[in-house]
Scaffold this motif. Structure first.
Motif, short mmCIF file in Angstrom:
data_model
loop_
_atom_site.label_atom_id
_atom_site.label_comp_id
_atom_site.label_asym_id
_atom_site.label_seq_id
_atom_site.Cartn_x
_atom_site.Cartn_y
_atom_site.Cartn_z
N ARG A 110 0.76 -1.19 0.06
CA ARG A 110 0.08 -0.08 0.00
C ARG A 110 0.94 1.25 0.20
NH1 ARG A 110 -1.79 1.09 4.24
NH2 ARG A 110 -1.38 -0.57 5.72
N VAL A 111 0.48 2.23 -0.72
CA VAL A 111 1.14 3.43 -0.61
C VAL A 111 0.26 4.39 0.25
CG1 VAL A 111 1.51 5.71 -2.13
CG2 VAL A 111 1.60 3.46 -3.08
N VAL A 112 1.15 4.98 1.10
CA VAL A 112 0.84 5.69 2.11
C VAL A 112 1.13 7.08 1.73
CG1 VAL A 112 0.82 6.27 4.72
CG2 VAL A 112 0.81 4.04 4.08
N SER A 113 0.29 8.05 1.98
CA SER A 113 0.51 9.67 1.29
C SER A 113 -0.23 10.39 1.96
CB SER A 113 0.01 9.49 -0.31
OG SER A 113 0.52 10.84 -1.02
N PRO A 114 0.40 11.85 2.29
CA PRO A 114 -0.26 12.75 3.15
C PRO A 114 -1.10 13.67 2.22
CG PRO A 114 1.99 13.46 2.58
CD PRO A 114 1.72 11.92 2.14
N ARG A 115 -1.79 14.62 2.63
CA ARG A 115 -2.60 15.40 1.66
C ARG A 115 -1.77 16.40 1.06
NH1 ARG A 115 -8.16 15.75 2.51
NH2 ARG A 115 -8.82 14.53 4.43
N PRO A 116 -1.91 16.92 -0.19
CA PRO A 116 -0.84 17.92 -0.89
C PRO A 116 -0.93 19.25 0.11
CG PRO A 116 -2.54 16.89 -2.32
CD PRO A 116 -3.04 16.53 -1.11
N ALA A 134 9.22 34.89 -17.97
CA ALA A 134 10.67 34.43 -18.19
C ALA A 134 10.98 33.94 -19.46
CB ALA A 134 10.94 33.36 -16.93
N ASP A 135 9.96 34.11 -20.44
CA ASP A 135 10.13 33.55 -21.89
C ASP A 135 10.18 32.12 -21.67
OD1 ASP A 135 9.91 33.93 -24.55
OD2 ASP A 135 12.12 34.27 -24.82
N ALA A 136 9.60 31.57 -20.84
CA ALA A 136 9.74 30.09 -20.74
C ALA A 136 8.57 29.22 -20.78
CB ALA A 136 10.68 29.67 -19.53
N ARG A 137 7.57 29.63 -21.47
CA ARG A 137 6.31 29.40 -21.63
C ARG A 137 6.26 27.69 -21.94
NH1 ARG A 137 5.78 34.17 -24.04
NH2 ARG A 137 4.33 35.63 -23.27
N GLU A 138 7.19 27.09 -23.03
CA GLU A 138 7.38 25.79 -23.23
C GLU A 138 8.07 24.98 -22.14
OE1 GLU A 138 5.69 25.05 -25.83
OE2 GLU A 138 4.86 27.23 -25.92
N ALA A 139 8.17 25.37 -21.22
CA ALA A 139 8.81 24.63 -19.85
C ALA A 139 7.75 23.45 -19.79
CB ALA A 139 9.04 25.30 -18.86
N PHE A 140 8.17 22.12 -19.55
CA PHE A 140 7.14 21.21 -19.14
C PHE A 140 6.99 21.24 -17.48
CE2 PHE A 140 6.94 16.64 -17.61
CZ PHE A 140 5.52 16.51 -18.02
N VAL A 141 5.65 21.53 -17.35
CA VAL A 141 5.27 21.35 -15.78
C VAL A 141 4.79 19.92 -15.47
CG1 VAL A 141 3.58 22.39 -14.15
CG2 VAL A 141 4.91 23.89 -15.97
N GLU A 142 5.35 19.47 -14.52
CA GLU A 142 4.96 18.00 -14.15
C GLU A 142 3.98 18.18 -12.69
OE1 GLU A 142 6.90 13.67 -13.13
OE2 GLU A 142 8.08 15.52 -13.16
N ASP A 143 3.01 17.70 -12.71
CA ASP A 143 1.96 17.79 -11.72
C ASP A 143 2.41 16.34 -10.90
OD1 ASP A 143 0.41 17.64 -9.62
OD2 ASP A 143 -1.60 17.90 -10.83
N LYS A 144 3.06 16.29 -9.75
CA LYS A 144 3.17 15.17 -9.05
C LYS A 144 2.42 14.87 -7.87
CE LYS A 144 8.31 15.16 -9.72
NZ LYS A 144 9.78 14.96 -9.18
N GLY A 145 1.19 15.49 -7.90
CA GLY A 145 0.41 15.46 -6.70
C GLY A 145 0.66 16.24 -5.46
N LEU A 146 1.99 15.90 -4.86
CA LEU A 146 2.44 16.77 -3.59
C LEU A 146 3.46 17.46 -4.19
CD1 LEU A 146 2.89 13.38 -1.10
CD2 LEU A 146 0.95 14.99 -1.65
N ALA A 147 3.61 17.69 -5.29
CA ALA A 147 4.78 18.73 -5.77
C ALA A 147 4.44 18.82 -7.05
CB ALA A 147 6.08 18.02 -5.60
#
Length: 284
Positions: A110-116, A134-147
Motif C-alpha cells: 500500500r502507498v501511504v501518502s499525506p494530503r497535498p 521569463a520567456d519559458a512558456r514551453e517549459a514542461f510542468v509536471e504535476d506530482k500530486g504533492l509537488a
C-alpha cells in the motif's frame, strides 16, 4: 572499483563486513533508470531486477528513495513484481516517493501518502504567468500530486531557462509557503520538511541497519549524502556513490563527496554486483 578518497576503501570494507546489517538506498532517475527528456519514459535498466534480487539476499534491506510519486516509480520500475519476488525469499523492498512524503513496502503493498500542501493549487494557478514573464512558456510542468516540477530540458537553452526561472519560481513558492528543490534542468516545488536525508534516517531507524549505502546523481540527493556522513560520524558504516551518465551534467556537490563515482545505471549495477559477491564471500 576505483575509490575517490583515502578513506573510501575502508568505508566499502566496513559495508561488506556489516553484511546483513546493511541498508542499500538507491535513487531512481539516473541511478536505476537513465535520464530521459520525458519523465514518463524513464524505465529502469533491464538488469536491475536481477541485480537487486540477488543483493537483497545479502543485506538487511533494499530501498528506492526518489523524488518521483511512489505509484509512478512502482509502475516504471516494475517494483511491485520485484517486491513480490523479494517477499518470496523472505526479504522486503522499500520505496520512499516524493522525497519520503510517500511510503510503500512490498510486505504491505500500500502507498501511504499525506494530503497535498495547502498552497500548491494556488502556486500552480499562478505559475503560467511566471513562465511567460521569463520567456519559458514551453517549459514542461509536471504535476506530482504533492509537488510540481518545472522542467527546462526540452527548451532550446535548458541551463539558461533554469537560471531565468530560479528566482521568480522561488519567490512564488515562498508566497505560498512552499520550498524549491533545484535539480538537473528542473525546479521542484513542494512542502517544507521532506528530503531524502530524512527518508534515509527513517529507513535506518525502521530497519535497524548499522551500515548504509546511498547512490544518487543530482542535487536532491545531497541531503541523503549528508545524512550518511552524519551517521558515519556517529560510528556507523556508510558508502556514498555518485552516478554520472554525462560528464557535462555531473553534479560536483555529489562527486566531490562520493566514495565511488560510477558510469550511470550500468555502473551502479556493476558496483552492486560486486558488493553482492563480496558480502556473500565475507560470510563464508
Amino acid at each position: 572499483m576505483e575509490f575517490t578518497h583515502a578513506s573510501s576503501e575502508q568505508h566499502y570494507a566496513g559495508l561488506v563486513r556489516a553484511g546483513e546489517d546493511a541498508l542499500v538506498c538507491l535513487d531512481f532517475d539516473g541511478v536505476l533508470a537513465p535520464i530521459v527528456e520525458d519523465p514518463a519514459a524513464a524505465h529502469v535498466h533491464p538488469d536491475a531486477a536481477e541485480v537487486l534480487l540477488a543483493l537483497a539476499e545479502e543485506v538487511r534491506a533494499v530501498a528506492v528513495v526518489t523524488g518521483r510519486p511512489a505509484r509512478q516509480a512502482l509502475a516504471l520500475g516494475g517494483l511491485e513484481e520485484l517486491g513480490a519476488a523479494m517477499e518470496a525469499r523472505g526479504r522486503t523492498l522499500h520505496l520512499r516517493g516524493q522525497y519520503g512524503n510517500e511510503q510503500w513496502s512490498s510486505d504491505t503493498g500500500r502507498v501511504v501518502s499525506p494530503r497535498p500542501p495547502a498552497g500548491l493549487t494556488a502556486f500552480s494557478a499562478e505559475l503560467p504567468d511566471v513562465l511567460a514573464a521569463a520567456d519559458a512558456r514551453e517549459a514542461f510542468v509536471e504535476d506530482k500530486g504533492l509537488a510540481v516540477g518545472v522542467h527546462t530540458r526540452r527548451l532550446p537553452d535548458p541551463a539558461g531557462a533554469l537560471e531565468a526561472l530560479r528566482e521568480p519560481v522561488a519567490a512564488l513558492a515562498a508566497r505560498h509557503d512552499l520550498v524549491v528543490e533545484p535539480g538537473r534542468h528542473v525546479l521542484e516545488v513542494r512542502a517544507h520538511g521532506a528530503d531524502k536525508g530524512a527518508a534515509v534516517r527513517e529507513l535506518v531507524a525502521m530497519t535497524g541497519a548499522s551500515a548504509v549505502l546511498f547512490a544518487g546523481d543530482d542535487l536532491g540527493d545531497l541531503a541523503a549524502f549528508e545524512e550518511v556522513a552524519r551517521l558515519r560520524s556517529g560510528g556507523a558504516e556508510g558508502l556514498l556513490v555518485a552516478s554520472v551518465s554525462d560528464a557535462a551534467d555531473a553534479v560536483t556537490a555529489l562527486t566531490d563527496r562520493a566514495d565511488v563515482v560510477v558510469d550511470g545505471p550500468a555502473g551502479v549495477l556493476a558496483l552492486l554486483r560486486e558488493l553482492t559477491r563480496d558480502t556473500a564471500g565475507a560470510r563464508l
